[in-house]
Design an enzyme around this catalytic site. Structure first.
Site, PDB file in Angstrom:
ATOM      1  N   GLY A  47      -0.574   5.789   1.988  1.00 14.32           N
ATOM      2  CA  GLY A  47       0.066   7.066   1.682  1.00 14.32           C
ATOM      3  C   GLY A  47      -0.889   8.090   1.116  1.00 14.32           C
ATOM      4  O   GLY A  47      -0.561   8.764   0.128  1.00 14.32           O
ATOM      5  N   THR A  50      -0.349  12.848   1.326  1.00 15.06           N
ATOM      6  CA  THR A  50       0.623  13.732   0.690  1.00 15.06           C
ATOM      7  C   THR A  50       0.778  13.372  -0.785  1.00 15.06           C
ATOM      8  O   THR A  50       0.456  12.256  -1.206  1.00 15.06           O
ATOM      9  CB  THR A  50       1.996  13.633   1.392  1.00 15.06           C
ATOM     10  OG1 THR A  50       2.889  14.600   0.830  1.00 15.06           O
ATOM     11  CG2 THR A  50       2.602  12.253   1.209  1.00 15.06           C
ATOM     12  N   GLY A  51       1.271  14.324  -1.567  1.00 14.57           N
ATOM     13  CA  GLY A  51       1.570  14.066  -2.977  1.00 14.57           C
ATOM     14  C   GLY A  51       0.379  13.581  -3.773  1.00 14.57           C
ATOM     15  O   GLY A  51      -0.760  14.025  -3.577  1.00 14.57           O
ATOM     16  N   GLY A  53      -1.060  10.920  -3.509  1.00 14.37           N
ATOM     17  CA  GLY A  53      -2.000  10.207  -2.654  1.00 14.37           C
ATOM     18  C   GLY A  53      -3.209  11.045  -2.306  1.00 14.37           C
ATOM     19  O   GLY A  53      -4.335  10.539  -2.239  1.00 14.37           O
ATOM     20  N   SER A 184       7.346   3.110 -10.944  1.00 15.95           N
ATOM     21  CA  SER A 184       8.124   4.263 -11.394  1.00 15.95           C
ATOM     22  C   SER A 184       9.010   3.869 -12.567  1.00 15.95           C
ATOM     23  O   SER A 184       9.252   2.689 -12.809  1.00 15.95           O
ATOM     24  CB  SER A 184       8.988   4.781 -10.234  1.00 15.95           C
ATOM     25  OG  SER A 184       9.910   5.737 -10.672  1.00 15.95           O
ATOM     26  N   TYR A 225      15.711   3.422  -3.828  1.00 15.23           N
ATOM     27  CA  TYR A 225      14.378   3.849  -4.254  1.00 15.23           C
ATOM     28  C   TYR A 225      14.044   3.281  -5.631  1.00 15.23           C
ATOM     29  O   TYR A 225      12.956   2.730  -5.845  1.00 15.23           O
ATOM     30  CB  TYR A 225      14.296   5.377  -4.282  1.00 15.23           C
ATOM     31  CG  TYR A 225      13.000   5.898  -4.834  1.00 15.23           C
ATOM     32  CD1 TYR A 225      11.863   5.963  -4.031  1.00 15.23           C
ATOM     33  CD2 TYR A 225      12.902   6.319  -6.157  1.00 15.23           C
ATOM     34  CE1 TYR A 225      10.659   6.430  -4.540  1.00 15.23           C
ATOM     35  CE2 TYR A 225      11.705   6.789  -6.675  1.00 15.23           C
ATOM     36  CZ  TYR A 225      10.587   6.839  -5.863  1.00 15.23           C
ATOM     37  OH  TYR A 225       9.382   7.294  -6.375  1.00 15.23           O
TER      38      TYR A 225
END
Length: 261
Positions: A47, A50-51, A53, A184, A225
């Site tokens: 990943g 994006t973000g 990453g 998370s 998630y």
């Protein structure tokens, strides 16, 4: 301190100087010994396009070691590679290998291709695997991976767990090594759970029953998630032998701008 035993966890030696506000450059300054190790090693990040990453990949590339971008899109990986080369005077070599965590066959193909390219190219040893990729199905509809698992659980946890297992021999050969699972704190909210340490719960998360699939909505999607992030910690590959310094759980908490979906 004279006579102090060098820790196999040199990559984490100065971590006490960091906080939740630390940026990539702060980590690099705080952990010079670990950065030097990675300068002579190969790192894989999932990943990366994006973000967080992107920032992580940029920081890793700045160290000068070999960086492998494990991503679905070659175009996005090449764009990131161009960004790295344009923004740094002397980045390490960057390679792209296709990886789709929605398919365990793709995960196996990635591991095989990595071994082939690494051996043929004489790449430095694999000392770091950053399992960063993640999805959150914001459309609220039930979706499954190519192998029939609930998609969020399959991508965020199962795909990475399988990838880690396949790369484990090379990581052990290069010890001290690191596997970083980006977790998370989302499970602490009302949508989350902490009941993920028994096989029945894990089975329900991986393959929900027909009734759950039928009523799958935004609440269930966000719950999936939360669970997929939490389950990474207790089911992290067990240390062998006990207290193996290779394994470190690194939950990351915060809010990031990303196009994760």
């Amino acid at each position: 301190m004279k006579g102090r035993k060098k820790s196999a966890g040199g990559m984490l030696g100065g971590a006490s100087a960091l906080s939740k506000w630390s940026r990539c450059e702060d980590v690099i300054r705080a952990l010079p010994e670990g950065c030097e190790e990675l300068r002579h090693a190969t790192t894989i990040i999932t990943g990366p396009t994006t973000g967080i990453g992107v920032n992580t990949a940029m920081a890793l590339a700045s160290l000068g070691g070999r960086l492998v971008l494990a991503a679905r899109s070659e175009a996005k990986a090449e764009a990131l590679k161009a960004q790295i080369e344009a923004s740094m005077s002397n980045p390490g070599p960057v390679s792209w290998i296709e990886l789709d965590l929605r398919s365990l066959r793709s995960v196996a193909a990635f591991a095989q291709q990595f071994a082939k390219m690494s051996d043929a190219g004489g790449w430095p040893p694999l000392k770091c695997l950053v399992c960063n990729a993640g999805i959150l199905n914001i459309n609220g509809r039930y979706q499954a991976t190519a192998d029939g698992f609930e998609e969020t659980f399959g991508v965020n946890h199962l795909g990475h767990f399988y990838l880690t297992r396949l790369l484990l021999p090379r990581l052990r050969d290069a010890a001290p090594s690191r596997v970083v699972y980006v977790s998370s704190g989302s499970h602490l909210g009302s949508f989350g759970t902490t009941d993920i340490e028994n096989s029945d719960t894990l089975h329900r998360l991986a393959k929900p029953d027909e009734d759950t699939r039928r009523r799958f909505g935004h609440r269930e999607s966000y719950g999936a998630y939360c669970w997929s992030k939490l389950v990474r910690i207790p089911t992290f590959p067990p240390p062998e032998p006990p207290h193996d310094p290779m394994w470190r759980g690194c939950p990351l908490h915060g809010i990031f701008m990303t196009d994760m979906s």
